[in-house]
Motif scaffolding. Structure first.
Motif, PDB file in Angstrom:
ATOM      1  N   MET A   1       0.863  -1.103  -0.033  1.00 39.09           N
ATOM      2  CA  MET A   1      -0.170  -0.048  -0.035  1.00 39.09           C
ATOM      3  C   MET A   1       1.036   1.243  -0.128  1.00 39.09           C
ATOM      4  O   MET A   1       1.929   1.309   0.911  1.00 39.09           O
ATOM      5  N   ASP A   2       0.435   2.174  -0.793  1.00 36.07           N
ATOM      6  CA  ASP A   2       1.454   3.509  -0.880  1.00 36.07           C
ATOM      7  C   ASP A   2       0.904   4.425   0.179  1.00 36.07           C
ATOM      8  O   ASP A   2      -0.315   4.501   0.383  1.00 36.07           O
ATOM      9  N   ILE A   3       1.885   4.759   0.770  1.00 37.10           N
ATOM     10  CA  ILE A   3       1.592   5.989   2.126  1.00 37.10           C
ATOM     11  C   ILE A   3       1.677   7.301   1.487  1.00 37.10           C
ATOM     12  O   ILE A   3       2.785   7.500   0.908  1.00 37.10           O
ATOM     13  N   ILE A   4       0.828   7.979   1.735  1.00 34.13           N
ATOM     14  CA  ILE A   4       0.904   9.528   1.267  1.00 34.13           C
ATOM     15  C   ILE A   4       0.450  10.224   2.517  1.00 34.13           C
ATOM     16  O   ILE A   4      -0.882  10.435   2.919  1.00 34.13           O
ATOM     17  N   THR A   5       1.352  10.870   3.130  1.00 35.94           N
ATOM     18  CA  THR A   5       1.235  11.539   4.541  1.00 35.94           C
ATOM     19  C   THR A   5       0.126  12.858   4.170  1.00 35.94           C
ATOM     20  O   THR A   5      -0.784  12.857   5.253  1.00 35.94           O
ATOM     21  N   ALA A   6       0.048  13.523   3.306  1.00 35.89           N
ATOM     22  CA  ALA A   6      -1.018  14.310   3.072  1.00 35.89           C
ATOM     23  C   ALA A   6      -2.228  13.983   2.953  1.00 35.89           C
ATOM     24  O   ALA A   6      -3.101  14.654   3.495  1.00 35.89           O
ATOM     25  N   ASP A   7      -2.317  12.899   2.277  1.00 34.96           N
ATOM     26  CA  ASP A   7      -3.690  12.103   2.244  1.00 34.96           C
ATOM     27  C   ASP A   7      -4.254  11.584   3.727  1.00 34.96           C
ATOM     28  O   ASP A   7      -5.267  12.147   4.041  1.00 34.96           O
ATOM     29  N   LEU A   8      -3.330  11.270   4.431  1.00 31.34           N
ATOM     30  CA  LEU A   8      -3.477  10.669   5.771  1.00 31.34           C
ATOM     31  C   LEU A   8      -3.892  11.832   6.529  1.00 31.34           C
ATOM     32  O   LEU A   8      -4.883  11.822   7.406  1.00 31.34           O
ATOM     33  N   CYS A   9      -3.103  13.001   6.434  1.00 31.94           N
ATOM     34  CA  CYS A   9      -3.521  14.391   7.321  1.00 31.94           C
ATOM     35  C   CYS A   9      -5.147  14.778   6.567  1.00 31.94           C
ATOM     36  O   CYS A   9      -5.827  15.221   7.672  1.00 31.94           O
ATOM     37  N   ASP A  10      -5.324  14.693   5.657  1.00 33.74           N
ATOM     38  CA  ASP A  10      -6.734  15.140   5.009  1.00 33.74           C
ATOM     39  C   ASP A  10      -7.717  14.425   5.681  1.00 33.74           C
ATOM     40  O   ASP A  10      -8.693  14.976   6.313  1.00 33.74           O
ATOM     41  N   GLU A  11      -7.446  13.250   5.721  1.00 37.88           N
ATOM     42  CA  GLU A  11      -8.715  12.268   6.267  1.00 37.88           C
ATOM     43  C   GLU A  11      -8.438  11.984   7.551  1.00 37.88           C
ATOM     44  O   GLU A  11      -9.576  11.615   8.498  1.00 37.88           O
ATOM     45  N   TYR A  12      -7.342  11.999   8.406  1.00 37.85           N
ATOM     46  CA  TYR A  12      -7.447  11.677   9.737  1.00 37.85           C
ATOM     47  C   TYR A  12      -6.849  12.738  10.767  1.00 37.85           C
ATOM     48  O   TYR A  12      -6.187  12.692  11.549  1.00 37.85           O
ATOM     49  N   ARG A  13      -7.089  14.059  10.213  1.00 35.61           N
ATOM     50  CA  ARG A  13      -6.393  15.247  10.857  1.00 35.61           C
ATOM     51  C   ARG A  13      -6.347  15.204  12.443  1.00 35.61           C
ATOM     52  O   ARG A  13      -5.382  15.453  12.845  1.00 35.61           O
ATOM     53  N   ASP A  14      -7.521  14.741  13.053  1.00 40.48           N
ATOM     54  CA  ASP A  14      -7.706  14.977  14.359  1.00 40.48           C
ATOM     55  C   ASP A  14      -7.089  13.732  14.919  1.00 40.48           C
ATOM     56  O   ASP A  14      -6.960  13.664  16.321  1.00 40.48           O
ATOM     57  N   GLN A  15      -6.502  12.663  14.371  1.00 37.29           N
ATOM     58  CA  GLN A  15      -5.954  11.805  14.843  1.00 37.29           C
ATOM     59  C   GLN A  15      -4.605  11.442  14.773  1.00 37.29           C
ATOM     60  O   GLN A  15      -4.013  10.435  15.272  1.00 37.29           O
ATOM     61  N   VAL A  16      -3.830  12.358  14.060  1.00 45.24           N
ATOM     62  CA  VAL A  16      -2.339  12.387  13.817  1.00 45.24           C
ATOM     63  C   VAL A  16      -1.489  13.417  14.493  1.00 45.24           C
ATOM     64  O   VAL A  16      -2.211  14.268  14.692  1.00 45.24           O
ATOM     65  N   GLU A  17      -0.550  13.095  14.956  1.00 38.78           N
ATOM     66  CA  GLU A  17       0.682  14.092  15.342  1.00 38.78           C
ATOM     67  C   GLU A  17       1.598  14.520  14.226  1.00 38.78           C
ATOM     68  O   GLU A  17       1.843  13.332  13.488  1.00 38.78           O
ATOM     69  N   ILE A  18       1.994  15.484  13.763  1.00 35.65           N
ATOM     70  CA  ILE A  18       2.848  15.614  12.796  1.00 35.65           C
ATOM     71  C   ILE A  18       4.204  16.263  13.264  1.00 35.65           C
ATOM     72  O   ILE A  18       4.235  17.182  14.088  1.00 35.65           O
ATOM     73  N   ALA A  19       5.250  15.239  12.922  1.00 34.48           N
ATOM     74  CA  ALA A  19       6.665  15.701  13.517  1.00 34.48           C
ATOM     75  C   ALA A  19       7.097  16.990  12.814  1.00 34.48           C
ATOM     76  O   ALA A  19       6.736  17.198  11.554  1.00 34.48           O
ATOM     77  N   GLU A  20       7.934  17.862  13.741  1.00 28.81           N
ATOM     78  CA  GLU A  20       8.430  18.991  13.171  1.00 28.81           C
ATOM     79  C   GLU A  20       9.204  18.547  12.051  1.00 28.81           C
ATOM     80  O   GLU A  20       9.992  17.455  11.979  1.00 28.81           O
ATOM     81  N   PRO A  21       9.437  19.308  10.867  1.00 28.64           N
ATOM     82  CA  PRO A  21      10.126  18.894   9.612  1.00 28.64           C
ATOM     83  C   PRO A  21      11.945  19.250   9.758  1.00 28.64           C
ATOM     84  O   PRO A  21      12.416  20.038   9.249  1.00 28.64           O
ATOM     85  N   ILE A  22      12.439  18.321  10.722  1.00 31.35           N
ATOM     86  CA  ILE A  22      13.848  18.536  11.143  1.00 31.35           C
ATOM     87  C   ILE A  22      14.831  17.370  10.402  1.00 31.35           C
ATOM     88  O   ILE A  22      15.883  17.445  10.695  1.00 31.35           O
ATOM     89  N   PHE A  23      13.847  16.394   9.726  1.00 34.84           N
ATOM     90  CA  PHE A  23      14.947  15.177   9.398  1.00 34.84           C
ATOM     91  C   PHE A  23      15.037  15.270   7.736  1.00 34.84           C
ATOM     92  O   PHE A  23      14.394  15.736   7.025  1.00 34.84           O
ATOM     93  N   SER A  24      16.552  14.638   7.705  1.00 35.00           N
ATOM     94  CA  SER A  24      16.834  14.231   6.152  1.00 35.00           C
ATOM     95  C   SER A  24      16.098  13.035   6.009  1.00 35.00           C
ATOM     96  O   SER A  24      16.182  12.262   6.898  1.00 35.00           O
ATOM     97  N   ILE A  25      16.246  12.670   4.530  1.00 37.06           N
ATOM     98  CA  ILE A  25      15.646  11.391   4.241  1.00 37.06           C
ATOM     99  C   ILE A  25      17.071  10.550   3.625  1.00 37.06           C
ATOM    100  O   ILE A  25      17.523  10.937   2.834  1.00 37.06           O
TER     101      ILE A  25
END
Length: 160
Positions: A1-25
């Motif tokens: 299954m493809d994971i798209i965090t933007a879509d997960l945020c749209d659908e589950y906004r109240d159920q997720v915590e979003i990490a500060e963007p401090i990481f490199s990939i």
């Protein structure tokens, strides 16, 4: 299954915590998800290796390295353990090394920086406890989702 965090945020906004963007990939896997296992260490990666060798397949190892940028907590040898054991990914609140090699491995890794110095090997730290960094709480057993846009955490699996 493809994971798209933007879509997960749209659908589950109240159920997720979003990490500060401090990481490199790093690593070939740009998107991954799985249940969280944790270790809390400081400039010592013995428990990181132990966790990579023992946590369940499909897990995401979250390493609270205290944000240290004085040495690496993960290198290519430990990343190869994660690949061999089919772990989903590794989040390091600290540094990694051997990034060129890790970038050719089928694993997803996030870290705050790279550093050529290896860590000490004393075995100090704590396993399987809640850890906090990047503005959120990482609870063992919760689910982590990561892609090029960011890292999310939810108390339960979202993509059933």
């Amino acid at each position: 299954m493809d994971i798209i965090t933007a879509d997960l945020c749209d659908e589950y906004r109240d159920q997720v915590e979003i990490a500060e963007p401090i990481f490199s990939i790093y690593g070939e896997k740009k998107a991954f998800y799985g249940p969280i296992s944790t270790v809390k260490v400081y400039e010592d990666n013995v428990l990181v290796k132990k966790a990579l060798q023992t946590i369940p397949e499909g897990s995401v190892l979250v390493v609270d390295g205290g944000g240290s940028t004085r040495c690496a907590l993960l290198g290519d040898n430990l990343a190869k353990i994660a690949v061999k054991r089919k772990l989903a990914g590794v989040i390091v609140y600290g540094c990694i090394r051997d990034s060129a090699e890790i970038n050719q491995l089928n694993i997803g890794v996030r870290a705050i920086a790279t550093h050529p110095l290896k860590s000490i090997k004393e075995g100090k730290g704590v396993e399987n406890i809640p850890v906090q960094f990047a503005g959120i709480n990482f609870e063992p057993g919760a689910y982590l989702y990561a892609d090029e846009d960011g890292i999310l955490v939810s108390d339960e699996r979202l993509n059933k």
